[in-house]
Scaffold this motif. Sequence first.
Motif, PDB file in Angstrom:
ATOM      1  N   ASP A  39      16.110   1.602  -7.451  1.00  0.00           N
ATOM      2  CA  ASP A  39      15.489   0.661  -8.372  1.00  0.00           C
ATOM      3  C   ASP A  39      16.504  -0.008  -9.297  1.00  0.00           C
ATOM      4  O   ASP A  39      16.319  -1.157  -9.700  1.00  0.00           O
ATOM      5  N   SER A 101       8.973   2.991 -12.321  1.00  0.00           N
ATOM      6  CA  SER A 101       8.438   2.320 -11.140  1.00  0.00           C
ATOM      7  C   SER A 101       7.618   1.096 -11.540  1.00  0.00           C
ATOM      8  O   SER A 101       7.694   0.041 -10.886  1.00  0.00           O
ATOM      9  N   THR A 104      10.021  -1.603 -12.401  1.00  0.00           N
ATOM     10  CA  THR A 104      10.612  -2.201 -11.208  1.00  0.00           C
ATOM     11  C   THR A 104       9.688  -3.250 -10.625  1.00  0.00           C
ATOM     12  O   THR A 104      10.119  -4.352 -10.264  1.00  0.00           O
ATOM     13  N   VAL A 105       8.398  -2.921 -10.545  1.00  0.00           N
ATOM     14  CA  VAL A 105       7.407  -3.892 -10.065  1.00  0.00           C
ATOM     15  C   VAL A 105       7.381  -5.111 -10.984  1.00  0.00           C
ATOM     16  O   VAL A 105       7.363  -6.260 -10.523  1.00  0.00           O
ATOM     17  N   THR A 180       9.716 -10.120  -4.283  1.00  0.00           N
ATOM     18  CA  THR A 180       8.941  -9.196  -3.447  1.00  0.00           C
ATOM     19  C   THR A 180       9.698  -7.893  -3.228  1.00  0.00           C
ATOM     20  O   THR A 180       9.096  -6.816  -3.140  1.00  0.00           O
ATOM     21  N   VAL A 183       8.971  -5.578  -6.128  1.00  0.00           N
ATOM     22  CA  VAL A 183       7.599  -5.053  -6.066  1.00  0.00           C
ATOM     23  C   VAL A 183       7.509  -3.945  -5.018  1.00  0.00           C
ATOM     24  O   VAL A 183       6.948  -2.867  -5.267  1.00  0.00           O
ATOM     25  N   GLY A 186       9.171  -0.679  -6.198  1.00  0.00           N
ATOM     26  CA  GLY A 186       8.543   0.055  -7.294  1.00  0.00           C
ATOM     27  C   GLY A 186       7.232   0.728  -6.963  1.00  0.00           C
ATOM     28  O   GLY A 186       6.923   1.802  -7.499  1.00  0.00           O
ATOM     29  N   LEU A 187       6.442   0.140  -6.080  1.00  0.00           N
ATOM     30  CA  LEU A 187       5.093   0.672  -5.825  1.00  0.00           C
ATOM     31  C   LEU A 187       5.054   2.116  -5.313  1.00  0.00           C
ATOM     32  O   LEU A 187       4.224   2.900  -5.772  1.00  0.00           O
TER      33      LEU A 187
END
Length: 435
Positions: A39, A101, A104-105, A180, A183, A186-187
């Motif tokens: 990340d 996380s 990060t998203v 993207t 995203v 992070g998810l």
Amino acid sequence: MNAEAESAGDDKPRVGDWNFPAIYSLGFLCLISVFNYLDRAILGLALPLIKEEMQVSDTALGLVSGLAFVLFYAILGVPIAWAADRWNRRNIIAIGFAFWSVMTVATGFIANIWQLAIARFLMGAGEAAGLAPSNSMISDTFRRERRPLALAIFGTANSIAFIALFPIAGWIATEYGWRTMFVAAGLPGLGLALLFFFTVREPERGAVEDKPSRFANVNFRETIGFLRGTRTYLLILLGVTFMGANVFAAGAWTPTFLNRVHDMTIAEVATSIGPVRGVLGAVGILAGGLMIDRLGARWTAWRIRIPALACILVGPAEALFLLGDPQWLWLLGFGLTSFLTLIHQGPIYAATMNVVGVRMRALAVAILIFCASLLGQAVGPLAVGILNDALQPEFGPLAIRYSLLIIAITPVLAGICFWAAAASYRRDMTRAEGD
């Protein structure tokens, strides 16, 4: 563990060995650390794309990739570690993992360089809950003799991120854009944070020690006083700071270096160079950990001298990578740096655990991270960015080749510090036990 201690512990599960709970806990902590490194590292992969989209200078990118992340990461790491030395470390790690996380998203939705800086600030705050509490948990799961190998395995997280996830991140950035990519990175952490919370146990503090430590309960001031009087720790602190400058500057700017000097695309860097660094880094970390794990008691000082030698050799290897013109020559330098750079990590953190009390471990690691991050990550990437802009009028895109020579100097200085630390290692281990 001696016979008396073993007989006293017959009524509870055996600890400190390679049993399933220990392996599962170590494996999950390593997985969390993989996402920790991923990340933060994918920003280096995205820097050329962000520069093109937002039209900002290399100095600004150096600030965002270094200082913006490290400020909260380093500063909050100390109070979080102090809490981890007293409260449930598993819970602290799980909460931090979920939070970084989310950040990060969120990075995938920023609109300008200022929002990127804020996202990096907050991501650093979450990631501050990762490394120090994890080292402390591992040290209460594996005995002193096994810690170098256990922490070396934990140290392969950076390599695993490059091998398994960096190519995927690069492909996503190429096909769907860098937003993207953030995203997607992070998810997964949100679900894994919950799984970690419900399936990993908090280890009992000091259960794997040969004898109880007289430093079982100490306050912040007493811990700082003890660390200040520990020569081995102070030299390790200085060495880790120098290595931080190497690792963070190289991580932030190597993709850009390969793009500008060797005309490699982001996809090529992510799918070829990234995995090569990951594989060789993992081999180096595990080779160093296994070698040190086999050393007998009379070779105690070499548990630090071996990583010291590895760090010293990183210097000429980095110079070869940066200045080599034929492809085979710079690839040789790249391979050597990938193999050598992280050999020190497991043994040096294991040595840190061995020269402090059981209720000092997370804080001791956090202070190492604070100095390595605040000076290493803040100064390293920023210094390279400033030098890039200063040398660009004379050297053009090749300016980064000379700016990055910083990473050839700092590991040599780190190795000298680690070598000096070996002289007091045995004495400071005895002091930590309270003899």
